[in-house]
Motif scaffolding. Structure first.
Motif, PDB file in Angstrom:
ATOM      1  N   ALA A   9     -27.036  58.581  61.246  1.00  0.00           N
ATOM      2  CA  ALA A   9     -25.918  57.579  60.210  1.00  0.00           C
ATOM      3  C   ALA A   9     -27.089  57.193  59.105  1.00  0.00           C
ATOM      4  O   ALA A   9     -28.554  57.056  58.981  1.00  0.00           O
ATOM      5  CB  ALA A   9     -26.273  56.883  61.488  1.00  0.00           C
ATOM      6  N   GLN A  10     -27.050  56.831  57.621  1.00  0.00           N
ATOM      7  CA  GLN A  10     -27.726  56.890  56.927  1.00  0.00           C
ATOM      8  C   GLN A  10     -28.158  55.496  57.029  1.00  0.00           C
ATOM      9  O   GLN A  10     -27.610  54.453  57.734  1.00  0.00           O
ATOM     10  CB  GLN A  10     -26.812  56.912  55.101  1.00  0.00           C
ATOM     11  N   PRO A  11     -29.404  55.028  56.990  1.00  0.00           N
ATOM     12  CA  PRO A  11     -29.882  53.879  57.400  1.00  0.00           C
ATOM     13  C   PRO A  11     -29.865  53.039  56.835  1.00  0.00           C
ATOM     14  O   PRO A  11     -29.754  51.813  56.923  1.00  0.00           O
ATOM     15  CB  PRO A  11     -31.586  53.729  57.660  1.00  0.00           C
ATOM     16  N   SER A  12     -29.854  53.000  55.360  1.00  0.00           N
ATOM     17  CA  SER A  12     -29.425  51.664  54.678  1.00  0.00           C
ATOM     18  C   SER A  12     -28.616  53.157  53.371  1.00  0.00           C
ATOM     19  O   SER A  12     -28.558  54.187  52.706  1.00  0.00           O
ATOM     20  CB  SER A  12     -30.684  51.570  53.905  1.00  0.00           C
ATOM     21  N   PRO A  13     -28.524  52.019  52.665  1.00  0.00           N
ATOM     22  CA  PRO A  13     -27.166  52.500  51.193  1.00  0.00           C
ATOM     23  C   PRO A  13     -28.606  53.653  50.743  1.00  0.00           C
ATOM     24  O   PRO A  13     -27.433  54.384  49.488  1.00  0.00           O
ATOM     25  CB  PRO A  13     -26.795  50.974  50.130  1.00  0.00           C
ATOM     26  N   LEU A  14     -29.025  52.946  50.443  1.00  0.00           N
ATOM     27  CA  LEU A  14     -30.280  54.482  49.013  1.00  0.00           C
ATOM     28  C   LEU A  14     -30.811  54.723  50.132  1.00  0.00           C
ATOM     29  O   LEU A  14     -31.741  56.162  49.798  1.00  0.00           O
ATOM     30  CB  LEU A  14     -31.362  52.561  48.536  1.00  0.00           C
ATOM     31  N   GLY A  15     -30.260  54.850  51.686  1.00  0.00           N
ATOM     32  CA  GLY A  15     -31.626  55.787  52.487  1.00  0.00           C
ATOM     33  C   GLY A  15     -30.943  57.793  52.632  1.00  0.00           C
ATOM     34  O   GLY A  15     -29.432  57.120  52.053  1.00  0.00           O
ATOM     35  N   THR A  16     -31.602  58.617  53.343  1.00  0.00           N
ATOM     36  CA  THR A  16     -30.656  59.372  53.341  1.00  0.00           C
ATOM     37  C   THR A  16     -30.536  59.543  54.752  1.00  0.00           C
ATOM     38  O   THR A  16     -31.395  59.490  55.773  1.00  0.00           O
ATOM     39  CB  THR A  16     -31.808  60.572  52.766  1.00  0.00           C
ATOM     40  N   ALA A  63      -9.082  74.410  57.129  1.00  0.00           N
ATOM     41  CA  ALA A  63      -8.670  76.282  56.497  1.00  0.00           C
ATOM     42  C   ALA A  63      -7.943  75.145  55.651  1.00  0.00           C
ATOM     43  O   ALA A  63      -7.564  76.043  53.881  1.00  0.00           O
ATOM     44  CB  ALA A  63      -8.192  77.025  56.751  1.00  0.00           C
ATOM     45  N   PRO A  64      -6.437  74.850  56.038  1.00  0.00           N
ATOM     46  CA  PRO A  64      -5.676  74.323  54.471  1.00  0.00           C
ATOM     47  C   PRO A  64      -5.961  73.362  53.958  1.00  0.00           C
ATOM     48  O   PRO A  64      -6.879  72.365  54.121  1.00  0.00           O
ATOM     49  CB  PRO A  64      -4.881  73.648  55.916  1.00  0.00           C
ATOM     50  N   TYR A  65      -5.289  73.749  52.608  1.00  0.00           N
ATOM     51  CA  TYR A  65      -5.556  73.038  51.606  1.00  0.00           C
ATOM     52  C   TYR A  65      -5.297  71.238  52.213  1.00  0.00           C
ATOM     53  O   TYR A  65      -5.871  70.495  51.653  1.00  0.00           O
ATOM     54  CB  TYR A  65      -5.548  73.173  50.237  1.00  0.00           C
ATOM     55  N   SER A  66      -3.527  70.993  52.726  1.00  0.00           N
ATOM     56  CA  SER A  66      -3.813  70.071  53.237  1.00  0.00           C
ATOM     57  C   SER A  66      -4.381  69.317  54.297  1.00  0.00           C
ATOM     58  O   SER A  66      -4.025  68.534  54.962  1.00  0.00           O
ATOM     59  CB  SER A  66      -1.603  70.221  53.133  1.00  0.00           C
ATOM     60  N   SER A  67      -4.975  69.819  55.187  1.00  0.00           N
ATOM     61  CA  SER A  67      -5.571  69.567  55.774  1.00  0.00           C
ATOM     62  C   SER A  67      -6.399  67.909  55.761  1.00  0.00           C
ATOM     63  O   SER A  67      -6.645  68.003  55.121  1.00  0.00           O
ATOM     64  CB  SER A  67      -6.952  70.121  56.722  1.00  0.00           C
ATOM     65  N   PRO A  68      -6.254  67.074  56.651  1.00  0.00           N
ATOM     66  CA  PRO A  68      -6.158  66.247  56.533  1.00  0.00           C
ATOM     67  C   PRO A  68      -8.105  65.438  56.833  1.00  0.00           C
ATOM     68  O   PRO A  68      -8.552  65.024  56.405  1.00  0.00           O
ATOM     69  CB  PRO A  68      -5.320  65.417  57.922  1.00  0.00           C
ATOM     70  N   ALA A  69      -8.686  66.546  57.764  1.00  0.00           N
ATOM     71  CA  ALA A  69      -9.976  66.635  57.859  1.00  0.00           C
ATOM     72  C   ALA A  69     -11.326  66.415  56.470  1.00  0.00           C
ATOM     73  O   ALA A  69     -11.592  66.004  55.991  1.00  0.00           O
ATOM     74  CB  ALA A  69     -10.573  68.233  58.211  1.00  0.00           C
ATOM     75  N   TRP A  70      -9.955  67.049  54.906  1.00  0.00           N
ATOM     76  CA  TRP A  70     -10.495  67.288  54.012  1.00  0.00           C
ATOM     77  C   TRP A  70     -11.178  65.645  53.608  1.00  0.00           C
ATOM     78  O   TRP A  70     -12.377  65.415  52.538  1.00  0.00           O
ATOM     79  CB  TRP A  70      -9.688  67.617  52.975  1.00  0.00           C
ATOM     80  N   ALA A  71     -10.000  64.689  53.855  1.00  0.00           N
ATOM     81  CA  ALA A  71     -10.797  63.138  53.077  1.00  0.00           C
ATOM     82  C   ALA A  71     -11.802  62.877  54.366  1.00  0.00           C
ATOM     83  O   ALA A  71     -12.909  61.890  53.614  1.00  0.00           O
ATOM     84  CB  ALA A  71      -9.296  62.904  54.119  1.00  0.00           C
ATOM     85  N   SER A  72     -12.125  63.671  54.907  1.00  0.00           N
ATOM     86  CA  SER A  72     -13.681  63.053  55.543  1.00  0.00           C
ATOM     87  C   SER A  72     -15.248  64.046  54.777  1.00  0.00           C
ATOM     88  O   SER A  72     -15.751  63.744  55.664  1.00  0.00           O
ATOM     89  CB  SER A  72     -13.735  63.703  56.926  1.00  0.00           C
ATOM     90  N   VAL A  73     -14.220  64.711  53.895  1.00  0.00           N
ATOM     91  CA  VAL A  73     -16.199  65.588  53.262  1.00  0.00           C
ATOM     92  C   VAL A  73     -15.914  64.743  51.991  1.00  0.00           C
ATOM     93  O   VAL A  73     -14.871  64.681  51.073  1.00  0.00           O
ATOM     94  CB  VAL A  73     -15.074  66.935  53.150  1.00  0.00           C
ATOM     95  N   HIS A  74     -17.352  65.228  51.129  1.00  0.00           N
ATOM     96  CA  HIS A  74     -17.969  65.062  50.097  1.00  0.00           C
ATOM     97  C   HIS A  74     -19.411  64.892  49.902  1.00  0.00           C
ATOM     98  O   HIS A  74     -19.509  65.653  50.939  1.00  0.00           O
ATOM     99  CB  HIS A  74     -17.832  62.551  50.555  1.00  0.00           C
ATOM    100  N   ARG A  75     -19.592  65.648  48.573  1.00  0.00           N
ATOM    101  CA  ARG A  75     -20.597  66.372  48.523  1.00  0.00           C
ATOM    102  C   ARG A  75     -21.821  65.130  48.931  1.00  0.00           C
ATOM    103  O   ARG A  75     -22.151  64.081  48.983  1.00  0.00           O
ATOM    104  CB  ARG A  75     -21.382  66.687  46.738  1.00  0.00           C
ATOM    105  N   ASN A  76     -23.060  66.517  49.371  1.00  0.00           N
ATOM    106  CA  ASN A  76     -24.640  65.700  50.218  1.00  0.00           C
ATOM    107  C   ASN A  76     -25.178  65.654  48.903  1.00  0.00           C
ATOM    108  O   ASN A  76     -25.965  65.993  48.320  1.00  0.00           O
ATOM    109  CB  ASN A  76     -24.884  66.950  51.304  1.00  0.00           C
ATOM    110  N   SER A  77     -25.442  64.302  48.243  1.00  0.00           N
ATOM    111  CA  SER A  77     -25.954  63.685  47.153  1.00  0.00           C
ATOM    112  C   SER A  77     -27.668  64.116  47.547  1.00  0.00           C
ATOM    113  O   SER A  77     -28.299  63.726  46.646  1.00  0.00           O
ATOM    114  CB  SER A  77     -25.531  62.842  46.901  1.00  0.00           C
TER     115      SER A  77
END
Length: 242
Positions: free
Chosen positions: A70-77, A109-123
């Motif tokens: 878990a991210q320890p703070s909004p600015l933490g990694t 694998a499917p474009y319509s997979s609900p799992a995609w809603a849990s993916v974001h870029r690793n900033s």
């Protein structure tokens, strides 16, 4: 084309559309079931796990990078709990690395997979690096916890399945006249709303969870603003929170 042939074609077209809609529903549920399965294995070996990090390619394949906490703070990694490339074979997650990679790829694998809603870029990383947030062990309990963080008296939600789980209103107990207290404008941030919609969308997509937590609206239900409802709009009683 004869009238009989035209009628037969129309019937088959309708049946094909119904079967395709059912296939898509099953596919979405399967993707989430695979994700839940591997999440349980990951957390059995590493209870602090929150994210799987990976590179994703246009071929719809991925390379597993590791598992983060878990991210320890909004600015933490997010702390690195396991690195698939550098940590060798001693870590418990190393024994299931191939399965993590395979199952995450299947879930996405499917474009319509609900799992995609849990993916974001690793900033916190450069280049092709993505984070998949692992689902909570109990989605309904997590929803209740988040909702009651802003509406402590909440007892139930009205959830719109047509909008992938968006909350229409909150029920917060009963007024002095015996009618439900209804709140159509939740007091939470857009980020919180996005997370709740994602979790509720997953509840809707998993038949076992939908059957357990979602109920039909009362027959006399009328939306506060006169918006139409359908059998895809549900009542979700909130489980108790600690």
């Amino acid at each position: 084309m004869t009238p009989a042939a035209h009628d037969q074609l129309a019937i088959l077209c309708e049946q094909r559309e119904e079967l395709e809609a059912e296939r898509l529903r099953i596919e979405k549920a399967y993707c989430l079931a695979v994700l839940d399965h591997i999440t349980a294995k990951i957390r059995a070996a590493c209870p602090e796990a929150i994210y799987v990090t990976f590179a994703y390619y246009s071929s719809r394949t991925l390379d597993l990078h590791g598992v983060l906490g878990a991210q320890p703070s909004p600015l933490g990694t997010c702390p690195e709990l396991w690195n698939n490339r550098d940590d060798g074979d001693e870590h418990p997650l190393a024994y299931i690395a191939d399965q993590i990679e395979s199952d995450v790829q299947t879930a996405l694998a499917p474009y319509s997979s609900p799992a995609w809603a849990s993916v974001h870029r690793n900033s916190a990383a450069e280049g092709n690096s993505w984070l998949l947030e692992l689902p909570p062990a109990d989605r309904a309990a997590r929803v209740a916890e988040m909702v009651r963080g802003h509406h402590p008296e909440a007892t139930a939600l009205v959830v719109d399945g047509r909008a992938a789980g968006r909350i229409i209103e909150i029920l917060e107990g009963v007024a002095d006249d015996g009618t439900p207290v209804r709140t159509p404008r939740p007091r939470w941030s857009s980020t919180c709303d996005t997370t709740l919609t994602r979790l509720l969308g997953q509840v809707l997509a998993l038949p076992a969870l939908a059957d357990r937590h979602l109920m039909p609206l009362p027959g006399d239900y009328v939306h506060l603003y006169g918006v139409s409802t359908s059998d895809q709009v549900h009542l979700m009683p909130l489980p108790p929170t600690a």
